[in-house]
Enzyme design. Structure first.
Site, PDB file in Angstrom:
ATOM      1  CG  MET A  77      -1.921  -1.181   1.198  1.00 49.73           C
ATOM      2  SD  MET A  77      -2.988  -1.235  -0.248  1.00 49.73           S
ATOM      3  CE  MET A  77      -4.007   0.196   0.062  1.00 49.73           C
ATOM      4  CB  ILE A  79       2.385   5.992  -4.262  1.00 48.91           C
ATOM      5  CG1 ILE A  79       0.874   5.944  -4.001  1.00 48.91           C
ATOM      6  CG2 ILE A  79       2.685   6.536  -5.657  1.00 48.91           C
ATOM      7  CD1 ILE A  79       0.205   7.297  -3.977  1.00 48.91           C
ATOM      8  CG  LEU A  80       6.035   1.189  -6.032  1.00 49.39           C
ATOM      9  CD1 LEU A  80       5.835   0.033  -6.995  1.00 49.39           C
ATOM     10  CD2 LEU A  80       7.159   0.899  -5.056  1.00 49.39           C
ATOM     11  CG  ASN A  94      -1.138  -3.186  -7.745  1.00 49.52           C
ATOM     12  OD1 ASN A  94      -1.013  -3.936  -6.787  1.00 49.52           O
ATOM     13  ND2 ASN A  94      -1.814  -2.056  -7.665  1.00 49.52           N
ATOM     14  CG  HIS A  96      -7.101  -0.881  -8.317  1.00 45.07           C
ATOM     15  ND1 HIS A  96      -6.575  -0.148  -7.269  1.00 45.07           N
ATOM     16  CD2 HIS A  96      -8.239  -0.264  -8.685  1.00 45.07           C
ATOM     17  CE1 HIS A  96      -7.375   0.880  -7.036  1.00 45.07           C
ATOM     18  NE2 HIS A  96      -8.390   0.835  -7.881  1.00 45.07           N
ATOM     19  CB  SER A 123      -8.256  -4.084 -12.983  1.00 51.82           C
ATOM     20  OG  SER A 123      -9.554  -3.624 -13.217  1.00 51.82           O
ATOM     21  CD  GLU A 130      -2.294   8.894 -14.759  1.00 48.20           C
ATOM     22  OE1 GLU A 130      -3.502   9.056 -14.577  1.00 48.20           O
ATOM     23  OE2 GLU A 130      -1.742   9.029 -15.868  1.00 48.20           O
ATOM     24  CG  LEU A 131      -2.660   5.555  -7.726  1.00 51.50           C
ATOM     25  CD1 LEU A 131      -1.701   4.591  -7.037  1.00 51.50           C
ATOM     26  CD2 LEU A 131      -3.340   6.453  -6.696  1.00 51.50           C
ATOM     27  CG  ASP A 132      -4.533   2.362  -8.843  1.00 48.67           C
ATOM     28  OD1 ASP A 132      -3.677   1.475  -8.679  1.00 48.67           O
ATOM     29  OD2 ASP A 132      -5.167   2.871  -7.912  1.00 48.67           O
ATOM     30  CD  GLU A 161      -8.795  -8.299  -4.970  1.00 42.91           C
ATOM     31  OE1 GLU A 161      -8.025  -8.720  -4.083  1.00 42.91           O
ATOM     32  OE2 GLU A 161      -9.260  -7.150  -4.969  1.00 42.91           O
TER      33      GLU A 161
END
Length: 187
Positions: A77, A79-80, A94, A96, A123, A130-132, A161
């Site tokens: 959790m 953000i890279l 990843n 989501h 997904s 950019e996030l997701d 999932e």
């Protein structure tokens, strides 16, 4: 993580789970991985203060030392930075809990309910800066039922999932899905 590890136990699965790496020393996934005979490592982000790149360089080193080729984020959790994402471009995926591009970020089930959508899901996507926003490899859809709340929706999405992520990882590991010039390519 456990679903990925169990799928990888099959002799015909195209990937091996070589390492479970966590940024939290108390993560339950570390014990679960050890019980499955998978190597584990921890790079505690708190030891790096606000220096995100130093933290990610330490993660990168742990991945390289363990000869990891592909990273599947599961419950990570944070953000890279663009540095890490570029370094692992095309080899970083990843899962989501929404049907991207809808409901990026957190609290996706609440977002879906507030929007009044008729279907929701999960997904698996390639990670981009950019996030997701990376190309979607696979999705699983479920109906939003009358009376659904965040918990009931989350439970049904999680069930999807557990099968979607191993299938998507297999597609990437086998070369049937790849990130080429920022786009998803099926092989």
């Amino acid at each position: 993580m456990v679903a990925l590890a169990k799928a990888a136990q099959a002799s015909d699965y195209p990937a091996e789970i070589g390492l479970v790496l966590s940024n939290r020393p108390d993560a339950a996934g570390l014990e679960r991985a050890q019980a499955l005979g998978i190597a584990t490592a921890t790079v505690d982000h708190r030891e790096f203060g606000k220096d995100r790149e130093a933290f990610e360089r330490a993660m990168d080193e742990a991945l390289r030392i363990n000869q990891i080729d592909l990273v599947a984020l599961a419950g990570f959790m944070r953000i890279l930075t663009p540095w890490f994402v570029r370094r692992w471009e095309g080899r970083l995926i990843n899962i989501h809990p929404s049907l991207l591009p809808l409901f990026k970020g957190t609290h996706t089930h609440a977002q879906a309910l507030a929007a009044g959508v008729g279907e929701h899901g999960c997904s698996v996507h390639f990670v981009v800066p950019e996030l997701d926003a990376g190309p979607v490899i696979a999705q699983a859809k479920i109906p939003v039922l009358p009376g659904d709340d965040e918990d009931s929706l989350a439970t049904r999405v999680l069930a999807e999932e557990l099968t979607l992520y191993p299938a998507a990882l297999a597609a990437v590991a086998s070369g049937r899905a790849a990130l080429v010039d920022g786009a998803l390519v099926r092989g």
